[in-house]
Design a protein around this motif. Structure first.
Motif, mmCIF file in Angstrom:
data_model
loop_
_atom_site.group_PDB
_atom_site.id
_atom_site.type_symbol
_atom_site.label_atom_id
_atom_site.label_comp_id
_atom_site.label_asym_id
_atom_site.label_seq_id
_atom_site.Cartn_x
_atom_site.Cartn_y
_atom_site.Cartn_z
ATOM 1 N N ARG A 152 0.816 -1.223 0.000
ATOM 2 C CA ARG A 152 0.000 0.000 0.000
ATOM 3 C C ARG A 152 0.848 1.270 0.000
ATOM 4 N NH1 ARG A 152 -5.323 -1.146 0.975
ATOM 5 N NH2 ARG A 152 -5.769 -3.239 1.769
ATOM 6 N N VAL A 153 2.150 1.131 -0.274
ATOM 7 C CA VAL A 153 3.063 2.274 -0.240
ATOM 8 C C VAL A 153 3.785 2.371 -1.577
ATOM 9 C CG1 VAL A 153 5.041 3.306 0.953
ATOM 10 C CG2 VAL A 153 3.401 1.929 2.238
ATOM 11 N N ARG A 154 3.965 3.581 -2.061
ATOM 12 C CA ARG A 154 4.786 3.761 -3.264
ATOM 13 C C ARG A 154 6.233 3.441 -2.926
ATOM 14 N NH1 ARG A 154 4.146 9.211 -6.346
ATOM 15 N NH2 ARG A 154 4.629 7.906 -8.150
ATOM 16 N N VAL A 155 6.924 2.809 -3.871
ATOM 17 C CA VAL A 155 8.284 2.339 -3.623
ATOM 18 C C VAL A 155 9.235 2.952 -4.643
ATOM 19 C CG1 VAL A 155 9.801 0.334 -3.508
ATOM 20 C CG2 VAL A 155 7.450 0.167 -2.648
ATOM 21 N N LEU A 156 10.333 3.490 -4.143
ATOM 22 C CA LEU A 156 11.440 3.960 -4.966
ATOM 23 C C LEU A 156 12.620 3.045 -4.717
ATOM 24 C CD1 LEU A 156 12.942 6.057 -6.765
ATOM 25 C CD2 LEU A 156 13.430 7.333 -4.653
ATOM 26 N N SER A 157 13.060 2.333 -5.745
ATOM 27 C CA SER A 157 14.200 1.422 -5.597
ATOM 28 C C SER A 157 15.493 2.114 -6.004
ATOM 29 C CB SER A 157 14.000 0.156 -6.436
ATOM 30 O OG SER A 157 13.064 -0.712 -5.835
ATOM 31 N N VAL A 158 16.558 1.734 -5.324
ATOM 32 C CA VAL A 158 17.895 2.237 -5.622
ATOM 33 C C VAL A 158 18.588 1.252 -6.548
ATOM 34 C CG1 VAL A 158 20.113 2.939 -4.663
ATOM 35 C CG2 VAL A 158 17.999 3.386 -3.375
ATOM 36 N N ASP A 159 18.937 1.705 -7.720
ATOM 37 C CA ASP A 159 19.685 0.918 -8.709
ATOM 38 C C ASP A 159 18.820 -0.136 -9.396
ATOM 39 O OD1 ASP A 159 22.100 1.168 -9.904
ATOM 40 O OD2 ASP A 159 23.235 0.081 -8.408
ATOM 41 N N VAL A 160 18.385 -1.154 -8.671
ATOM 42 C CA VAL A 160 17.534 -2.227 -9.197
ATOM 43 C C VAL A 160 16.639 -2.686 -8.057
ATOM 44 C CG1 VAL A 160 17.506 -4.582 -10.135
ATOM 45 C CG2 VAL A 160 19.252 -2.990 -10.896
ATOM 46 N N PRO A 161 15.353 -2.976 -8.308
ATOM 47 C CA PRO A 161 14.502 -3.476 -7.225
ATOM 48 C C PRO A 161 15.115 -4.722 -6.578
ATOM 49 C CG PRO A 161 13.163 -2.908 -9.121
ATOM 50 C CD PRO A 161 14.593 -2.817 -9.571
ATOM 51 N N SER A 162 15.093 -4.782 -5.274
ATOM 52 C CA SER A 162 15.677 -5.910 -4.559
ATOM 53 C C SER A 162 14.948 -7.200 -4.923
ATOM 54 C CB SER A 162 15.597 -5.668 -3.054
ATOM 55 O OG SER A 162 16.373 -4.541 -2.689
ATOM 56 N N GLY A 163 15.735 -8.236 -5.178
ATOM 57 C CA GLY A 163 15.171 -9.513 -5.613
ATOM 58 C C GLY A 163 15.118 -9.675 -7.111
ATOM 59 N N VAL A 164 15.520 -8.644 -7.873
ATOM 60 C CA VAL A 164 15.560 -8.690 -9.336
ATOM 61 C C VAL A 164 17.016 -8.734 -9.783
ATOM 62 C CG1 VAL A 164 15.020 -7.447 -11.471
ATOM 63 C CG2 VAL A 164 13.368 -7.473 -9.591
ATOM 64 N N ASP A 165 17.363 -9.680 -10.621
ATOM 65 C CA ASP A 165 18.733 -9.834 -11.095
ATOM 66 C C ASP A 165 19.085 -8.690 -12.035
ATOM 67 O OD1 ASP A 165 20.907 -10.831 -13.030
ATOM 68 O OD2 ASP A 165 20.880 -12.440 -11.540
ATOM 69 N N ALA A 166 20.174 -7.991 -11.760
ATOM 70 C CA ALA A 166 20.542 -6.808 -12.536
ATOM 71 C C ALA A 166 20.908 -7.132 -13.976
ATOM 72 C CB ALA A 166 21.713 -6.086 -11.860
ATOM 73 N N ASP A 167 21.398 -8.341 -14.233
ATOM 74 C CA ASP A 167 21.858 -8.692 -15.577
ATOM 75 C C ASP A 167 20.800 -9.384 -16.426
ATOM 76 O OD1 ASP A 167 24.315 -7.574 -15.200
ATOM 77 O OD2 ASP A 167 25.368 -9.457 -14.826
ATOM 78 N N THR A 168 19.909 -10.138 -15.799
ATOM 79 C CA THR A 168 18.904 -10.879 -16.570
ATOM 80 C C THR A 168 17.517 -10.264 -16.471
ATOM 81 O OG1 THR A 168 18.268 -12.371 -14.759
ATOM 82 C CG2 THR A 168 20.178 -13.003 -16.102
ATOM 83 N N GLY A 169 17.278 -9.437 -15.454
ATOM 84 C CA GLY A 169 15.946 -8.876 -15.233
ATOM 85 C C GLY A 169 14.972 -9.864 -14.620
ATOM 86 N N GLU A 170 15.433 -11.063 -14.296
ATOM 87 C CA GLU A 170 14.530 -12.062 -13.745
ATOM 88 C C GLU A 170 14.325 -11.833 -12.248
ATOM 89 O OE1 GLU A 170 15.225 -16.071 -14.967
ATOM 90 O OE2 GLU A 170 14.653 -15.479 -16.994
#
Length: 532
Positions: A152-170
């Protein structure tokens, strides 16, 4: 494909490339955390924009800080927010954090919480700094309560959302879905491949006179092909949020100009032939033809059993029952609702023999899946072939072609190389893998999901076929139309996404966008992207 073409798109970088570019800047810092504080200021600017208009308790912020660099970025940003007058709390998700950033946060008046707040009602924003670009797989199960709290809160992620692989996007099983993600110096691959990033924002941080983006280009030349795949990123529909000029969104894919010149006529602007529809799916013919009619000024020729129905709805189209009677075209579209029987297989075989670009969609893809000789005909064609599967169709075609399962972009590249065809893998993020470049893939984020509706793909096939015909008609040298195919199809994907967004608008906010409405807004979308 000409290398000048890809410069119109945003290049992305791997985590290793980012680290290599950051290393000399980290070594040259005038004081500890200089680069981190530069990144944190960009996070602060994005957070301020998202908080604009909030007041009192409604503007409260929760910083979710992990032990690494992104946690430090989030805490330094939280310190700036506290100094700017916002109420800011922090939860250390691993029980520890970067010490200098934590001290700055506390000294600025930020409060470190021992446990997650019972309710998110008082919070307007959460800043996700749990993991960094080195994170792989999903988040730890003990963070499940945090994920539920964030709904229920807007989220701003730093660099890449946590839990998302930076290289594959998975995304792992437990991950954060952000409303916006701010990154630094250069786009990560996840920003092109993961819808969980939300709105993607880029800040060119660095040291005085040494921006990180320059270091990135110096460290890994943009067009080197002895290394990783080059992933090019675009976003179709711009976010309505007003962002500071220092934060750059992903650009929209360029769309070719459809305006006719003084010497053009109804034949010179790219005549497209369409074989779509059947007694079981008469609407597919109408929707595909409608997409093409609305996309370019040139003639649309239809062949198939729904000729009478098509011309009643679209009198602009020239119709016939038989493919052989269509006449000269610059590109063909085959498949939406056309059937999967032996007659349809023979018609597809005929289309594959034509010496013009060919787009195969829907039932045409099913025919390729079931008939090896048709796949062989695709691979042996000299003219460009474009295949447009959604993920389910892609999976079946991949298995039939003997392509190994992998990440979404890896297997898309491999199928393009195996079938020697441009693959347009449709979805919220559509991937375009050119048939002639095994190290390059385009990714277009629609920016919304309103196009996920029956018949929408038929409209896209018509738009794309018309743009392929236009590119072929404008090709200066016969037989070189393939050089323009990636630009034509990525532009068509963008047009379709914008048309779907416009079709969803009501006086009360966005709602459903039926495929017929999407087709009716292709002209508006063309004008919007052409004159923006």
């Amino acid at each position: 494909m000409e290398r000048t073409l890809v410069r119109m798109y945003a290049s992305t970088f791997t985590a290793d490339q980012i680290r290599a570019a950051e290393a000399p800047l980290l070594a040259a810092q005038a004081h500890p955390d200089q680069l981190m504080q530069s990144a944190a200021h960009a996070v602060f600017e994005a957070a301020e924009a998202m908080l604009a208009g909030s007041a009192g308790s409604a503007g409260r912020v929760l910083v979710l800080a992990g032990p690494g660099g992104n946690g430090g970025d989030a805490l330094y940003a939280g310190a700036e927010l506290a100094l700017a007058g916002h109420r800011v709390d922090a939860l250390l998700t691993a029980g520890r954090a970067q010490q200098r950033a934590l001290a700055a946060f506390s000294n600025a008046g930020g409060q470190v919480l021992e446990t997650l707040p019972d309710s998110s009602a008082e919070y307007a924003l959460a800043i996700d700094g749990i993991t960094g670009i080195g994170g792989s797989g999903g988040l730890r199960e003990e963070l499940a309560d945090v994920m539920r709290w964030l709904r229920r809160v807007r989220v701003l992620s730093v660099d890449v959302p946590s839990g998302v692989d930076a290289d594959t996007g998975e995304a792992g099983e437990l991950h954060i879905t952000a409303d916006a993600t701010v990154t630094f110096g250069g786009w990560r691959r996840a920003h092109a491949l993961a819808p969980e990033c939300g709105v993607q924002l880029l800040a060119d941080i660095g040291l005085p006179g040494r921006p990180l983006h320059t270091e990135l280009l110096d460290t890994m030349p943009e067009w080197a092909h002895d290394g990783p795949t080059l992933v090019l990123a675009n976003r179709a529909v711009a976010d309505p949020q007003v962002w500071p000029d220092t934060l750059l969104p992903l650009p929209a894919a360029p769309v070719q100009d459809v305006a006719p010149g003084p010497a053009d006529d109804k034949y010179s602007g790219g005549v497209v032939g369409i074989r779509a529809g059947s007694a079981g799916y008469p609407g597919a013919a109408v929707l595909t033809v409608s997409g093409a009619v609305m996309a370019t000024p040139a003639m649309v020729r239809y062949a198939g059993p729904e000729a009478d129905g098509v011309v009643r709805v679209r009198p602009e189209a020239v119709v016939t029952q038989r493919l052989e009677d269509v006449g000269r075209v610059q590109a063909w579209v085959f498949g939406p609702g056309a059937g999967t029987g032996e007659d349809a297989a023979r018609e597809l075989a005929w289309a594959l023999e034509q010496q013009v670009p060919l787009l195969i969609d829907a039932d045409g893809l099913a025919l390729l899946t079931h008939h090896e000789q048709l796949r062989q005909a695709v691979a042996s064609r000299e003219e460009p072939t474009v295949l447009t599967p959604h993920d389910g169709e892609f999976s079946r075609l991949r298995e039939a072609a003997g392509v190994r399962e992998g990440t979404r972009f890896e297997e898309t590249l491999e199928l393009a190389a195996t079938l020697r065809a441009t693959i347009v893998r449709k979805g919220r993020i559509t991937l375009v893998a050119p048939e002639d470049d095994p190290y390059l893939i385009h990714a277009v984020d629609a920016g919304h999901s309103w196009a996920a509706t029956p018949g929408s793909g038929d409209v896209l096939a018509g738009i794309m076929g018309a743009h392929l015909a236009l590119s072929a008609a404008r090709a200066a040298v016969p037989g070189t139309a393939d050089a323009a195919v990636p630009g034509a199809v990525t532009g068509a994907v963008t047009l379709h996404a914008v048309a779907a967004w416009l079709a969803a608008q009501t006086p009360f906010g966005p709602a459903t966008a039926p495929a017929g409405r999407i087709a009716e807004h292709v002209r508006d979308a063309t004008a919007e992207v052409s004159h923006a």
